[in-house]
Design an enzyme around this catalytic site. Structure first.
Site, short mmCIF file in Angstrom:
data_model
loop_
_atom_site.label_atom_id
_atom_site.label_comp_id
_atom_site.label_asym_id
_atom_site.label_seq_id
_atom_site.Cartn_x
_atom_site.Cartn_y
_atom_site.Cartn_z
N LYS A 271 42.14 51.53 42.04
CA LYS A 271 42.19 50.68 40.65
C LYS A 271 43.10 49.20 40.93
CE LYS A 271 45.95 49.88 38.54
NZ LYS A 271 47.32 49.79 37.83
N LYS B 262 51.52 40.67 43.03
CA LYS B 262 51.18 42.06 43.44
C LYS B 262 49.83 42.25 44.13
CE LYS B 262 51.38 46.79 42.87
NZ LYS B 262 52.13 47.67 43.68
P1 NAD Z 1 51.25 57.57 35.51
O1 NAD Z 1 49.80 57.53 35.40
O2 NAD Z 1 52.03 58.56 36.48
O3 NAD Z 1 52.20 57.05 34.37
C1 NAD Z 1 51.66 56.17 33.35
C2 NAD Z 1 52.09 56.98 32.13
O4 NAD Z 1 51.56 56.24 30.92
C3 NAD Z 1 51.41 58.08 31.82
O5 NAD Z 1 52.47 59.27 31.69
C4 NAD Z 1 50.46 58.05 30.90
O6 NAD Z 1 50.58 59.50 29.90
C5 NAD Z 1 51.23 57.19 29.95
N1 NAD Z 1 50.35 56.25 28.87
C6 NAD Z 1 49.03 56.08 29.01
N2 NAD Z 1 48.60 55.37 28.00
C7 NAD Z 1 49.74 55.49 27.19
C8 NAD Z 1 49.93 55.14 25.81
N3 NAD Z 1 48.99 54.43 24.92
N4 NAD Z 1 51.01 55.04 25.29
C9 NAD Z 1 51.98 55.77 25.79
N5 NAD Z 1 51.88 56.04 26.97
C10 NAD Z 1 50.76 56.06 27.74
O7 NAD Z 1 51.24 55.95 36.60
P2 NAD Z 1 52.51 55.51 37.61
O8 NAD Z 1 52.26 56.22 38.98
O9 NAD Z 1 53.83 55.87 37.02
O10 NAD Z 1 52.10 54.19 37.78
C11 NAD Z 1 52.43 53.19 36.33
C12 NAD Z 1 52.02 51.70 37.00
O11 NAD Z 1 52.59 51.36 37.95
C13 NAD Z 1 50.71 51.86 37.30
O12 NAD Z 1 49.96 50.45 36.65
C14 NAD Z 1 50.75 51.79 38.86
O13 NAD Z 1 49.38 51.20 39.45
C15 NAD Z 1 51.91 51.09 39.15
N6 NAD Z 1 52.45 51.34 40.31
C16 NAD Z 1 52.44 52.71 40.85
C17 NAD Z 1 53.08 53.11 42.01
C18 NAD Z 1 53.07 54.57 42.43
O14 NAD Z 1 53.17 54.77 43.67
N7 NAD Z 1 52.54 55.53 41.60
C19 NAD Z 1 53.52 52.07 42.98
C20 NAD Z 1 53.56 50.92 42.33
C21 NAD Z 1 52.97 50.55 41.11
#
Ligand code: NAD
Length: 294
Positions: free
Chosen positions: A240, A172
């Protein structure tokens, strides 16, 4: 019969992934630290769980989709987390983008309790999550990978077992550094073309047809040409990921000069209040460098 799944992290990505798992016939218990994230999630095959333990204790598979390394450590190893609560099927699929070395540490801790952990970060963004067409790069042992495959197939289209624990995260990082450096190249071509008074739409069209073509050129250059910095893959999220790449490069002693330069440009964008803009807003860094703002 479907698998029972505890899914933690119902954010931008996780909400679509959990829904696709339920659609594929799995029984999914969802939990998020933000109650508002769980609104509207209950439905056929989907149950809102009151805690991490409630979601994962009786699950065949526990899945996490969290912002960053500290949150994954908290949910997997912290108080009330997966290590403490246990999970019936003894399988964790950690799908967030987090540190590869922390991933190996967490996998070792969980293995001590008989729980196998795969790292399975994704590429494809919210659209890929919604359309169940994510690319999923998986690190870990072969046996848990085989068990996880039918679950992963409900969320993604390209699913590759790339190596041992942490290898998924390393792949990744490679993905993210290629994207960042490629985007920088697209910005530079458009900056030069703009200064020369070229028609940037035509510039893009002809470059797309040759060796300079790329996903970034295809999908983000039109938004740069239209001077549209609005959302998409946010600058903050990209930073990040670049932080993770730079940390891994330090840990391994691998010089990555182009990644270092790209990181500085993204930092410049954030310093100018662009953190919530899409990462195509990198073109505005070049506007500022050549005094072409507006
Ligand atoms: P996001 O911040 O929208 O979602 C993460 C969720 O985790 C949030 O709803 C948050 O409240 C929850 N959370 C945080 N701490 C927590 C805890 N202790 N217990 C329970 N829930 C908790 O992020 P996202 O965009 O959905 O991305 C998630 C992951 O995927 C990240 O690591 C990101 O880098 C990766 N990612 C994101 C994308 C994108 O385009 N958004 C693409 C590929 C990969």
């Amino acid at each position: 019969m479907g698998t029972s799944i505890g899914f933690i992290g119902i954010g931008i990505m996780g909400r679509h992934m959990a829904r696709n798992l339920a659609r594929a016939g799995h029984e999914v218990a969802v939990h998020d630290v933000r109650p508002e994230a769980l609104g509207g999630m209950a439905g056929p095959g989907l149950r809102v769980a009151a805690s991490v333990a409630d979601a994962v204790r009786d699950a065949d598979v526990a899945i996490t989709m969290l912002p960053d390394t500290p949150q994954a450590q908290d949910v997997l190893l912290g108080p009330g987390g997966v290590l403490e609560a246990g999970t019936r099927g003894g399988l964790v699929i950690e799908m967030s983008t987090i540190s590869a070395s922390a991933t190996r540490d967490m996998a070792a801790r969980l293995a001590g309790r008989g729980i196998a952990m795969l790292d399975a970060p994704v590429s494809g963004g919210p659209a890929g999550a919604e359309g169940a067409s994510l690319s999923i790069m998986v690190g870990g042992e072969a046996e848990p990978f085989a068990r996880a495959l039918p679950v992963l197939q409900a969320m993604g289209r390209t699913i590759v077992h790339v190596g041992a624990s942490g290898a998924g995260q390393t792949v990744k990082m490679c993905n993210q550094l290629v994207c960042a450096i490629n985007l920088m190249g697209v910005c530079e071509a458009l900056a030069l073309g703009r200064e020369a008074g070229l028609d940037l739409g035509k510039l893009r069209e002809v470059l797309m047809g040759g060796a300079a073509g790329s996903w970034m050129m295809q999908n983000l250059a039109p938004r740069m040409v239209a001077r549209d910095p609005a959302a998409g893959f946010r600058i903050d999220l990209k930073l990040k990921d670049l932080r993770l790449v730079n940390e891994a490069a330090f840990e391994m002693g691998v010089p990555l000069p182009a990644t270092a330069l790209a990181t500085q440009l993204y930092l410049e964008a954030r310093a100018h209040g662009e953190g919530s803009n899409g990462n195509q807003a990198l073109y505005r860094v070049y506007d500022r460098l050549s005094n072409q703002e507006g």
